[in-house]
Design a protein around this motif. Structure first.
Motif, short mmCIF file in Angstrom:
data_model
loop_
_atom_site.label_atom_id
_atom_site.label_comp_id
_atom_site.label_asym_id
_atom_site.label_seq_id
_atom_site.Cartn_x
_atom_site.Cartn_y
_atom_site.Cartn_z
N ARG A 64 -8.67 -8.72 2.61
CA ARG A 64 -10.04 -8.29 2.31
C ARG A 64 -10.08 -6.86 1.78
N ALA A 65 -10.82 -6.68 0.69
CA ALA A 65 -11.00 -5.36 0.10
C ALA A 65 -12.25 -4.74 0.71
N THR A 66 -12.06 -3.78 1.61
CA THR A 66 -13.18 -3.19 2.33
C THR A 66 -13.06 -1.67 2.38
N GLY A 67 -14.06 -1.05 2.98
CA GLY A 67 -14.05 0.41 3.13
C GLY A 67 -12.92 0.91 3.99
N LYS A 68 -12.30 0.02 4.78
CA LYS A 68 -11.16 0.43 5.60
C LYS A 68 -9.94 0.82 4.77
N PHE A 79 -23.81 4.33 -1.24
CA PHE A 79 -23.69 3.06 -1.97
C PHE A 79 -22.22 2.79 -2.21
N PHE A 80 -21.66 1.82 -1.50
CA PHE A 80 -20.21 1.58 -1.55
C PHE A 80 -19.83 0.76 -2.77
N ASN A 81 -18.94 1.33 -3.59
CA ASN A 81 -18.38 0.65 -4.76
C ASN A 81 -16.86 0.67 -4.58
N TYR A 82 -16.29 -0.50 -4.28
CA TYR A 82 -14.86 -0.56 -3.93
C TYR A 82 -13.97 0.00 -5.03
N GLY A 83 -14.22 -0.39 -6.28
CA GLY A 83 -13.37 0.07 -7.38
C GLY A 83 -13.41 1.57 -7.55
N VAL A 84 -14.59 2.13 -7.48
CA VAL A 84 -14.75 3.58 -7.63
C VAL A 84 -14.09 4.32 -6.47
N GLU A 85 -14.33 3.83 -5.26
CA GLU A 85 -13.82 4.53 -4.08
C GLU A 85 -12.30 4.47 -3.97
#
Length: 245
Positions: A64-68, A79-85
């Motif tokens: 899973r692709a998450t904030g962790k 605003f969470f953006n996985y690719g950017v972060e």
């Protein structure tokens, strides 16, 4: 000494010191996929290559692709953006340790072999998660920095996969269509996008319904191909290879 022996000796001398990463996605070590992985380790090691295996199920790899996946502070907590972060985290060296470890293996590899059973015309979820999380912007690609200019250019990649259906089912007139159709998002949209030179896939059709003799031939064919794999030319990564003119 035969000409075949001379060729094998020359190939072996050229492959000493080469680094190979096998990204392996199967739950059962004694499976047919396991046998294909094992014969690749044995043959490439015999050639003098340094072989590393990422056994994703054994590693309990998180798909899973998450904030962790980001250990530092977020660039936009609201605003969470996985690719950017993950792009920012890669630049700050604040990705999670499991991603960093896989990126290190990948960065060092001259050749990457993906060994897996075909799931729904694609890869198992754990391998899809590996691709989603490991091949992040800044590490595997950028803008600009994709396809022939992808950040992993110079590396070779090959898909070694098994299917449930027979070869005839994956022909242009078969019920599943030409096998090249389902390779487009994997080989072109993922591997070529990141800069890999892609070798023709090794597809073992229907091992579960094949005879023991047929399965042995499949494994032997893979072992034989690996002897001269380094001599192969990459495929033409263009739509025509997959879909014709």
């Amino acid at each position: 000494m035969t000409s075949e022996n001379v060729l094998e000796d020359r190939v072996a001398s050229e492959t000493v010191g080469k680094k190979v990463l096998i990204v392996y996605a199967h739950q059962e070590p004694r499976s047919f996929n396991g046998a294909l992985k094992d014969v690749a380790v044995a043959e490439l090691s015999q050639q003098g290559c340094s072989v590393t295996v990422s056994d994703l199920y054994a590693l309990n790899f998180e798909p899973r692709a998450t904030g962790k996946d980001i250990t530092g502070s977020l660039s936009n907590p609201g605003f969470f953006n996985y690719g950017v972060e993950t792009h920012e985290a890669y630049k700050k060296r604040s990705l999670s340790s499991d991603i960093i470890e896989e990126q290190k293996k990948l960065q060092e590899a001259d050749l990457v072999i993906f060994q897996f059973p075909l799931y729904w015309f694609s890869v198992p979820a754990v391998l899809k998660g590996w691709m989603d999380r490991v091949l992040c912007q800044g590490f595997a690609f950028d803008f600009p920095g994709s396809y022939d200019d992808g950040l992993l250019k110079g590396k070779l990649a090959i898909l070694s996969l098994t299917t449930a259906g027979t070869a005839s089912m994956y022909s242009k007139t078969g019920v599943n269509g030409d096998f090249r159709y389902f390779l487009w998002p994997l080989q072109h949209g993922t591997l070529h996008f990141c800069g890999f030179k892609v070798l023709a896939p090794q597809i073992s059709f229907g091992p579960e319904t094949a005879s023991e003799e047929e399965r042995e031939r499949m494994v032997a064919a893979w072992a034989q191909r690996l002897k001269t794999l380094w001599e192969e030319e990459p495929i033409d990564c263009s739509p025509s290879w997959y879909f014709g003119q």
